[in-house]
Design an enzyme around this catalytic site. Structure first.
Site, short mmCIF file in Angstrom:
data_model
loop_
_atom_site.label_atom_id
_atom_site.label_comp_id
_atom_site.label_asym_id
_atom_site.label_seq_id
_atom_site.Cartn_x
_atom_site.Cartn_y
_atom_site.Cartn_z
N HIS A 345 0.82 -1.21 0.00
CA HIS A 345 0.00 0.00 0.00
C HIS A 345 0.86 1.26 0.00
O HIS A 345 0.63 2.20 -0.77
CB HIS A 345 -0.93 -0.01 1.23
CG HIS A 345 -1.75 1.23 1.40
ND1 HIS A 345 -1.31 2.31 2.16
CD2 HIS A 345 -2.95 1.59 0.90
CE1 HIS A 345 -2.23 3.26 2.12
NE2 HIS A 345 -3.24 2.84 1.37
N ARG A 454 4.26 41.72 -14.83
CA ARG A 454 3.67 42.64 -13.86
C ARG A 454 4.68 43.74 -13.56
O ARG A 454 5.68 43.51 -12.87
CB ARG A 454 3.32 41.90 -12.57
CG ARG A 454 2.42 40.67 -12.76
CD ARG A 454 2.32 39.93 -11.44
NE ARG A 454 1.52 38.74 -11.51
CZ ARG A 454 1.98 37.52 -11.80
NH1 ARG A 454 3.26 37.36 -12.10
NH2 ARG A 454 1.18 36.48 -11.82
N ARG A 504 1.75 44.29 -18.55
CA ARG A 504 0.60 44.95 -17.93
C ARG A 504 1.05 46.24 -17.27
O ARG A 504 2.00 46.25 -16.48
CB ARG A 504 -0.02 44.03 -16.87
CG ARG A 504 -1.25 44.61 -16.20
CD ARG A 504 -1.83 43.67 -15.16
NE ARG A 504 -0.98 43.57 -13.98
CZ ARG A 504 -1.20 42.73 -12.96
NH1 ARG A 504 -2.24 41.90 -13.00
NH2 ARG A 504 -0.39 42.70 -11.91
N GLU A 634 -11.03 41.71 -16.50
CA GLU A 634 -11.09 41.16 -15.14
C GLU A 634 -12.24 41.78 -14.33
O GLU A 634 -12.46 41.40 -13.17
CB GLU A 634 -9.76 41.39 -14.42
CG GLU A 634 -9.27 42.83 -14.51
CD GLU A 634 -7.81 42.99 -14.09
OE1 GLU A 634 -7.37 42.24 -13.20
OE2 GLU A 634 -7.13 43.87 -14.65
N GLY A 664 -7.93 38.14 -16.79
CA GLY A 664 -7.34 38.08 -15.45
C GLY A 664 -8.32 37.36 -14.54
O GLY A 664 -9.13 38.01 -13.85
N THR A 665 -8.29 36.05 -14.55
CA THR A 665 -9.34 35.27 -13.88
C THR A 665 -9.24 35.33 -12.36
O THR A 665 -10.19 34.93 -11.67
CB THR A 665 -9.31 33.80 -14.34
OG1 THR A 665 -7.99 33.28 -14.19
CG2 THR A 665 -9.75 33.71 -15.79
N ASN A 666 -8.11 35.82 -11.81
CA ASN A 666 -8.06 35.97 -10.35
C ASN A 666 -9.07 37.02 -9.90
O ASN A 666 -9.94 36.78 -9.06
CB ASN A 666 -6.65 36.37 -9.91
CG ASN A 666 -5.61 35.34 -10.26
OD1 ASN A 666 -5.93 34.19 -10.52
ND2 ASN A 666 -4.36 35.74 -10.28
N ASP A 667 -8.95 38.23 -10.46
CA ASP A 667 -9.88 39.30 -10.09
C ASP A 667 -11.27 39.05 -10.65
O ASP A 667 -12.27 39.39 -10.01
CB ASP A 667 -9.36 40.66 -10.59
CG ASP A 667 -8.48 41.35 -9.55
OD1 ASP A 667 -8.51 40.91 -8.38
OD2 ASP A 667 -7.77 42.30 -9.90
N CYS A 729 -4.41 34.86 -18.16
CA CYS A 729 -3.14 35.02 -17.45
C CYS A 729 -3.30 34.94 -15.93
O CYS A 729 -2.41 35.31 -15.19
CB CYS A 729 -2.46 36.32 -17.83
SG CYS A 729 -3.43 37.80 -17.48
#
Length: 792
Positions: A345, A454, A504, A634, A664-667, A729
């Site tokens: 295991h 950035r 950016r 964003e 900007g998928t974070n914001d 990004c």
């Protein structure tokens, strides 16, 4: 079985030892799995009996010994207030319920959490006739892999035990023999087994993990599945399957998991370290190589302690591991067991997770009560918290900390990722990089450009921060700030020569660059041009915002702070011109990105300023610098008006100003869900436990909400401008599940941190392969975003 049928089984088979061996196994496993009696309670009775009669192994116990053991096991039930059901149908029903109930056990929930398994309703229960490997010297059991799961070499790799059941091998109860020795004991069964394994591998086109039993010299195949393997083995097996004509490159891509690529980047001991006296002189024990790579950490002896101390870096040491230990195994850097083989295991789970692991180490004793690991030969003891190093590739345990290193990426690694890059209509992979060093690392790992640079990350060095602060507080020194930026942009574009570099403009709130009140003193005040610290504190206080993440940041800075956007644009174009001036063959390709727009007017304001500034600098320098202008989507409102943004034109020449969207998928996730990614850790796990959320939306894209906005925006933008470049990004750019969604939407590329580039390249290739298998008619990337659009 019960006390009556065990006697019947003994008479029917003429083998009393076999009957009582089977009965004691049932009592142990039924008590543990069905009634929750700790396995250790049975194990203690077994150890006590072996000590009493003076034997080392279970196999040395006679029929009478095993009959006595069964009586001892029944007393364990009494000690725990439980009752063993003697009616066979009651046993069967209880077992079925236990299988269904195991779905919600702590270890199962932890395993699904670790593996990212969601949306399943439950498990299944199979009922089947049993064959017995514990009938005597003409019987046995084993587990084998059609290829070496540690190295990927095309050699049969496995273990077997004579007069045993599968649990003995898998749980590591006895240390087994190599599979090759089975040929001497069971030559006909072994020959048939080899043929079967070959047939299975050819049929499933993958390395197989096979379990089998030999009952009175007759071979029974119990099950097969794709075998767990290390990252290095996965790469070699995939390449070999293609070389052997078993798979196509695209089929082979699907045999490798993103985690396999991560494992190849896992730390190991360098060749120099392995040859050093420090290493060689401190090897205290050697076991079997159970899992890849190397680990250094503090010794712990329980799952609970491993989970508590995980941040300190721990190595879990056990006699054997079981499914109850998966939480501690996941929390550990490495695993050590003193019993069990390479198919136990511990080894199987460790290989699947890429954890360094040493198993079957007979050189050590583990005392769970005193929490001590003892070296048998010398008596040296290791207590909880002592630091050791383990080499999962050689099985060695070292008494001191040995420095680890990241291995070079070559051979099968490069070949496989090359296949991923060559898949038709594949989503490209770029990197987020803010320095020349990061850009070089990204390029070395196969990035096809910089998807996010950035600019604010260039401000934090000790020599630059005072200058930046003077500009923020006193509007002085903007020219010096431009020189900092020009130098950095020049370095990054030089490294990425010929590949796009997406820059950016300044995005975060300016207060992030300012000192905290506790740092303010007279010396700092003078450095920043203030007569006294009170004046400095007052100016900093005046910049206070109640909600700075929704305040003066992004494009708003460029609009409100005069000179900022022009300064950054000048730095970018000058840096590119510097490279061309120095070398006519240089090919800098900057893409200037406006952050945080929510309206068409905001984008137009900044885009026109960028264009006017760029054209002026080009004219002054007499150098034609190619560049693009685009924006980061964003803010939800920007996604909703994407067609208008894509259609903005320059009133002077009528040409489109926006050439790309980068999401900007974070914001975008924060603003769409109304959840702060910095604070969500306090409740997201509770949400996942309750089923309110299946996955952390900052790890994998929320396809129904954020994903719908992204899809809508992409479709609206491309309807106005079919040539519009689309990308992402945010952190999701390195997540395999998210990349699959982005591929379906039709994004041109994803961008992620440099070290996630290899994983993203594999995931992008796999996504394209799977999508084209599912599509009846192939469609181009630009067609796909329109045809699958929610607006179409």
């Amino acid at each position: 079985m019960n006390k009556e049928t065990v006697e019947g089984l003994a008479k029917a088979t003429g083998n009393k030892r076999f009957a009582y061996d089977s009965f004691r196994r049932l009592l142990d496993m039924f008590g543990d799995v069905v009634l929750g009696i700790p396995h250790e309670s049975f194990e203690d009775k077994l150890k006590g009996l072996k000590a009493k009669v003076g034997v080392q192994d279970d196999i040395d116990l006679t029929a009478e010994h095993l009959k006595e053991l069964c009586d001892l096991y029944e007393k364990v039930y009494d000690e725990h207030g439980k009752e063993f059901p003697h009616n066979p149908m009651d046993q069967l029903k209880a077992c079925i319920k236990a299988v269904f109930g195991s779905w919600n056990s702590g270890r199962a929930i932890k395993y699904r959490e670790v593996q990212g398994i969601t949306s399943l309703l439950g498990t299944a229960c199979n009922i089947q006739t049993m064959v017995f490997g514990n009938l005597g010297p003409t019987s046995g059991t084993g587990v084998a892999f059609s290829r070496d799961p540690g190295t990927g070499k095309a050699v049969l790799n496995g273990e077997y035990l004579v007069n045993a059941q599968g649990e003995d091998v898998v749980a590591g109860i006895r240390t087994p023999e190599p599979i090759s020795t089975m040929e001497k004991g069971f030559p006909k069964a072994y020959e048939q087994f080899i043929r079967n394994v070959h047939t299975l591998e050819q049929h499933f086109k993958d390395m197989q993990d096979v379990e089998f039993t030999v009952e009175n010299e007759r071979l029974w195949m119990l099950q097969c599945r794709s075998g767990k393997r290390t990252g290095q083995a996965a790469l070699k097996i995939a390449c070999d399957l293609v070389d052997e004509g078993i798979c196509t490159p695209e089929e082979a891509l699907l045999k490798v998991e993103p985690d396999h690529v991560k494992q190849v980047l896992h730390p190991t001991f360098s060749a120099e370290a392995l040859e050093s006296a420090v290493y060689k002189e401190n090897v205290v024990a050697v076991g079997l190589a159970g899992g890849p790579g190397a680990a250094v950490g503090k010794v712990v002896f329980s799952t609970e302690t491993a989970e508590e101390m995980t941040k300190e870096g721990v190595i879990l040491v056990r006699e054997t591991t079981s499914p109850e230990d998966v939480g501690g195994m996941w929390a550990s850097r490495g695993i050590v067991t003193c019993r069990g083989g390479v198919t136990s295991h511990a080894a199987v789970v460790a290989r699947g997770w890429g954890k360094p692991c040493v198993v079957g180490c007979d050189d050590i004793d583990v005392d769970m009560k005193t929490k001590t690991m003892t070296i048998k030969e010398t008596g040296e003891e290791f207590k909880e918290g002592d630091v050791i190093s383990i080499n999962g590739s050689t099985g060695e345990i070292v008494r001191v900390a040995i420095e680890t290193t990241v291995p070079a990426l070559e051979g099968e690694f490069g070949k496989l990722l090359g296949w991923a890059d060559e898949v038709p209509d594949v989503c490209r992979v770029m990197a987020n990089a803010d320095s020349g060093a990061d850009a070089q690392k990204a390029r070395d790992l196969g990035a096809q450009g910089i998807g996010l640079c950035r600019t604010e990350h260039m401000f934090f060095s000790p020599s630059r921060l005072p200058v930046v602060r003077r500009w923020i507080l006193r509007d002085e020194g903007l020219e010096q700030v431009q020189e900092f930026q020009r130098e950095d942009f020049r370095e990054i574009m030089h490294v990425m020569d010929g590949k796009p570099v997406t820059i950016r403009l300044l995005d975060p709130p300016l207060h992030e660059f300012l000192p905290h009140s506790s740092e303010i003193n007279e010396k700092l005040s003078k450095q920043l041009g203030y007569d006294d610290s009170q004046a400095l504190a007052s100016d900093i206080e005046a910049m206070h915002e109640e909600n700075p993440m929704l305040g003066l940041r992004g494009c708003r800075l460029g609009i409100v702070r005069e000179g900022l956007t022009a300064m950054q644009t000048e730095a970018i174009i000058h840096a590119a011109a510097d490279l061309i001036e120095k070398n006519n063959d240089a090919k800098p390709y900057p893409r200037i990105m406006v952050p945080l727009i929510g309206s068409v007017a905001e984008f137009k304001n900044q885009a026109l300023l960028i264009k006017r500034t760029a054209e002026r600098v080009k004219k002054e320098r007499g150098i034609d610098v190619p560049y693009e202008i685009g924006t980061m989507i964003e803010v939800p409102r920007a996604a909703l008006v994407s067609d208008q943004i894509a259609g903005v034109t320059d009133p002077e020449d009528g040409k489109r100003l926006c050439e790309f969207f980068s999401y900007g998928t974070n914001d975008l996730t924060q603003m769409t869900l109304g959840i702060s990614r910095d604070d969500a850790g306090a409740f997201l796990q509770v949400y996942k436990d309750l089923g309110i959320m299946e996955e952390d939306p900052f790890k994998s894209i929320d396809t129904e909400g954020v994903g719908f906005l992204l899809h809508l925006s992409a479709a609206k933008g491309r309807m106005v401008n079919p040539e519009l470049s689309l990308s992402i990004c945010g952190e999701h750019g390195g997540d395999a599940a998210s990349i699959k969604f982005f591929d379906k939407v039709g994004l041109d590329y994803v961008s992620c941190s440099p070290f996630r580039v290899p994983v993203a390249r594999l995931a992008a290739g796999q996504a394209s392969v799977k999508r084209r298998k599912d599509e009846i008619e192939p469609m181009s990337r630009k067609d796909r975003v329109v045809k699958t659009s929610p607006m179409a």
